[in-house]
Scaffold this motif. Sequence first.
Motif, PDB file in Angstrom:
ATOM      1  N   LYS A  32       0.841  -1.207   0.000  1.00 51.51           N
ATOM      2  CA  LYS A  32       0.000   0.000   0.000  1.00 51.51           C
ATOM      3  C   LYS A  32       0.875   1.255   0.000  1.00 51.51           C
ATOM      4  O   LYS A  32       0.609   2.213  -0.748  1.00 51.51           O
ATOM      5  CB  LYS A  32      -0.918  -0.019   1.222  1.00 51.51           C
ATOM      6  CG  LYS A  32      -1.834   1.191   1.355  1.00 51.51           C
ATOM      7  CD  LYS A  32      -3.035   1.102   0.446  1.00 51.51           C
ATOM      8  CE  LYS A  32      -4.020   0.045   0.900  1.00 51.51           C
ATOM      9  NZ  LYS A  32      -5.271   0.095   0.096  1.00 51.51           N
ATOM     10  N   PHE A  36       1.047   4.198  -2.892  1.00 50.05           N
ATOM     11  CA  PHE A  36       0.563   5.540  -2.567  1.00 50.05           C
ATOM     12  C   PHE A  36       1.675   6.549  -2.323  1.00 50.05           C
ATOM     13  O   PHE A  36       1.419   7.631  -1.804  1.00 50.05           O
ATOM     14  CB  PHE A  36      -0.386   5.467  -1.369  1.00 50.05           C
ATOM     15  CG  PHE A  36      -1.783   5.060  -1.760  1.00 50.05           C
ATOM     16  CD1 PHE A  36      -2.757   6.015  -2.020  1.00 50.05           C
ATOM     17  CD2 PHE A  36      -2.105   3.731  -1.916  1.00 50.05           C
ATOM     18  CE1 PHE A  36      -4.023   5.646  -2.407  1.00 50.05           C
ATOM     19  CE2 PHE A  36      -3.379   3.349  -2.300  1.00 50.05           C
ATOM     20  CZ  PHE A  36      -4.351   4.309  -2.554  1.00 50.05           C
ATOM     21  N   TYR A  38       4.707   6.656  -0.562  1.00 52.99           N
ATOM     22  CA  TYR A  38       5.600   6.825   0.579  1.00 52.99           C
ATOM     23  C   TYR A  38       7.032   6.501   0.141  1.00 52.99           C
ATOM     24  O   TYR A  38       7.252   5.685  -0.749  1.00 52.99           O
ATOM     25  CB  TYR A  38       5.198   5.900   1.731  1.00 52.99           C
ATOM     26  CG  TYR A  38       3.923   6.322   2.431  1.00 52.99           C
ATOM     27  CD1 TYR A  38       3.966   7.072   3.606  1.00 52.99           C
ATOM     28  CD2 TYR A  38       2.678   5.959   1.925  1.00 52.99           C
ATOM     29  CE1 TYR A  38       2.801   7.448   4.257  1.00 52.99           C
ATOM     30  CE2 TYR A  38       1.509   6.333   2.569  1.00 52.99           C
ATOM     31  CZ  TYR A  38       1.570   7.079   3.731  1.00 52.99           C
ATOM     32  OH  TYR A  38       0.420   7.453   4.367  1.00 52.99           O
ATOM     33  N   LEU A 315      -4.272   0.079   7.307  1.00 53.00           N
ATOM     34  CA  LEU A 315      -4.122   0.287   5.869  1.00 53.00           C
ATOM     35  C   LEU A 315      -4.938   1.487   5.403  1.00 53.00           C
ATOM     36  O   LEU A 315      -4.501   2.255   4.532  1.00 53.00           O
ATOM     37  CB  LEU A 315      -4.545  -0.963   5.107  1.00 53.00           C
ATOM     38  CG  LEU A 315      -3.692  -2.213   5.313  1.00 53.00           C
ATOM     39  CD1 LEU A 315      -4.250  -3.376   4.506  1.00 53.00           C
ATOM     40  CD2 LEU A 315      -2.245  -1.965   4.945  1.00 53.00           C
ATOM     41  N   ARG A 316      -6.106   1.657   5.985  1.00 48.41           N
ATOM     42  CA  ARG A 316      -6.937   2.813   5.633  1.00 48.41           C
ATOM     43  C   ARG A 316      -6.251   4.115   6.040  1.00 48.41           C
ATOM     44  O   ARG A 316      -6.275   5.101   5.302  1.00 48.41           O
ATOM     45  CB  ARG A 316      -8.300   2.689   6.324  1.00 48.41           C
ATOM     46  CG  ARG A 316      -9.288   3.813   5.996  1.00 48.41           C
ATOM     47  CD  ARG A 316      -9.677   3.797   4.531  1.00 48.41           C
ATOM     48  NE  ARG A 316     -10.752   4.743   4.255  1.00 48.41           N
ATOM     49  CZ  ARG A 316     -10.953   5.295   3.056  1.00 48.41           C
ATOM     50  NH1 ARG A 316     -10.178   4.978   2.044  1.00 48.41           N
ATOM     51  NH2 ARG A 316     -11.941   6.143   2.876  1.00 48.41           N
ATOM     52  N   VAL A 318      -3.017   4.610   6.236  1.00 50.29           N
ATOM     53  CA  VAL A 318      -1.928   4.821   5.278  1.00 50.29           C
ATOM     54  C   VAL A 318      -2.460   5.471   4.005  1.00 50.29           C
ATOM     55  O   VAL A 318      -1.879   6.427   3.473  1.00 50.29           O
ATOM     56  CB  VAL A 318      -1.237   3.474   4.967  1.00 50.29           C
ATOM     57  CG1 VAL A 318      -0.317   3.599   3.750  1.00 50.29           C
ATOM     58  CG2 VAL A 318      -0.458   2.988   6.181  1.00 50.29           C
ATOM     59  N   GLU A 319      -3.574   4.983   3.525  1.00 48.01           N
ATOM     60  CA  GLU A 319      -4.162   5.492   2.285  1.00 48.01           C
ATOM     61  C   GLU A 319      -4.694   6.910   2.450  1.00 48.01           C
ATOM     62  O   GLU A 319      -4.419   7.797   1.625  1.00 48.01           O
ATOM     63  CB  GLU A 319      -5.276   4.558   1.843  1.00 48.01           C
ATOM     64  CG  GLU A 319      -5.981   4.971   0.563  1.00 48.01           C
ATOM     65  CD  GLU A 319      -7.057   3.972   0.160  1.00 48.01           C
ATOM     66  OE1 GLU A 319      -7.887   4.341  -0.687  1.00 48.01           O
ATOM     67  OE2 GLU A 319      -7.065   2.840   0.687  1.00 48.01           O
ATOM     68  N   ALA A 322      -1.871   9.497   2.745  1.00 47.29           N
ATOM     69  CA  ALA A 322      -1.237   9.770   1.449  1.00 47.29           C
ATOM     70  C   ALA A 322      -2.098  10.686   0.609  1.00 47.29           C
ATOM     71  O   ALA A 322      -1.593  11.638   0.004  1.00 47.29           O
ATOM     72  CB  ALA A 322      -0.985   8.443   0.718  1.00 47.29           C
ATOM     73  N   ASP A 323      -3.381  10.412   0.553  1.00 45.51           N
ATOM     74  CA  ASP A 323      -4.276  11.271  -0.227  1.00 45.51           C
ATOM     75  C   ASP A 323      -4.302  12.696   0.329  1.00 45.51           C
ATOM     76  O   ASP A 323      -4.266  13.674  -0.422  1.00 45.51           O
ATOM     77  CB  ASP A 323      -5.685  10.691  -0.220  1.00 45.51           C
ATOM     78  CG  ASP A 323      -5.827   9.503  -1.166  1.00 45.51           C
ATOM     79  OD1 ASP A 323      -4.948   9.335  -2.029  1.00 45.51           O
ATOM     80  OD2 ASP A 323      -6.792   8.737  -1.022  1.00 45.51           O
ATOM     81  N   ALA A 328      -0.160  10.338  -3.472  1.00 45.73           N
ATOM     82  CA  ALA A 328      -0.564   9.196  -4.292  1.00 45.73           C
ATOM     83  C   ALA A 328       0.072   9.237  -5.676  1.00 45.73           C
ATOM     84  O   ALA A 328       0.067  10.242  -6.368  1.00 45.73           O
ATOM     85  CB  ALA A 328      -2.084   9.155  -4.421  1.00 45.73           C
TER      86      ALA A 328
END
Length: 331
Positions: A32, A36, A38, A315-316, A318-319, A322-323, A328
């Motif tokens: 992930k 995205f 990182y 995980l959510r 992390v996402e 990033a957004d 991303a």
Amino acid sequence: MNLPLSILDLAPINKGQSVGDGIAASVALAQKAEAFGYRRVWYAEHHNMSSIASSATSVLIAHVAANTSTIRLGAGGVMLPNHSPLTIAEQFGTLASIHPGRIDLGLGRAPGSDQLTARAMRRDPNSSDRFPDDVLELQGYLGKKSLVPGVSAVPGQGTEVPLYILGSSLFGAQLAAAFGLPFAFASHFAPAALLEALAIYRRDFQPSTQLDEPYAFAAVNVIAADTTQEAQRELLLVKRARVSLLYGRGGRTFTDEEADLVIESDAGRQVEQMVRYSAVGTPSEVRDYLEEFSELTGADELITAHQSSNTASRLRSVELTADAMALATAG
């Protein structure tokens, strides 16, 4: 905001998970993070902790690297007093030979364990005193010329695996400055000396063959969720877990009610202090906090420790982070 973000993955084994589940979650997190945008994912060496699966750090890095393609991976860090510099040079030289240009080696001088575990690891009580010399010996093994006549690291020699000094006190800042190495401060759990350590590092930095000017990382806890309420619930779960980590030795377990009482007591001040630097909330709230934290520290890169009670929430986070920070690069 054009600030590199990276991740410290503690390879947690959440309630109800097996060790294999926890490791699989770390692979999913790195995938992930790669998708995205990182910059890197680091893993920390801890021992005798039932909720952490990163004790064999180099082995975990090898597994994650085999299941990703481009993201940098490394130790954040290896507790060098637990090991001989030659052994670590061989391990990370092997990783760098298999995955060139992707491997980092962060170094700390703490035991990463309690005293009983340190004895079980055959750790010399005075080994921390040799940390500066061990760093230089390790650097020699990974460079073109070993400092130990007649001894070379194979694999390792000539790989030039980049070294990073980790710290939660002023000592690490002083050493990183003297050796001209990047410095990462563990403010995600030991925030007290953060600003002073970074100031000392920048003031005293001496250029080296690895680094021309100071490069500082600051670590920060992150819990990004779709709602503020959800993020705050996760923060409470993190605090309860810290109570067990700090006060649950010897098999002691805490109910949620008992943990909450500890958090509300004087003993809970240590728990609150550990999460002093935490970005918690919706993506916009997390973005605002990280921007303020970046301005406060002047860090060249932030290490985000996504603290959640389960893999899906982590995980959510992390996402969403990033957004929010416009990292991303892929779906």
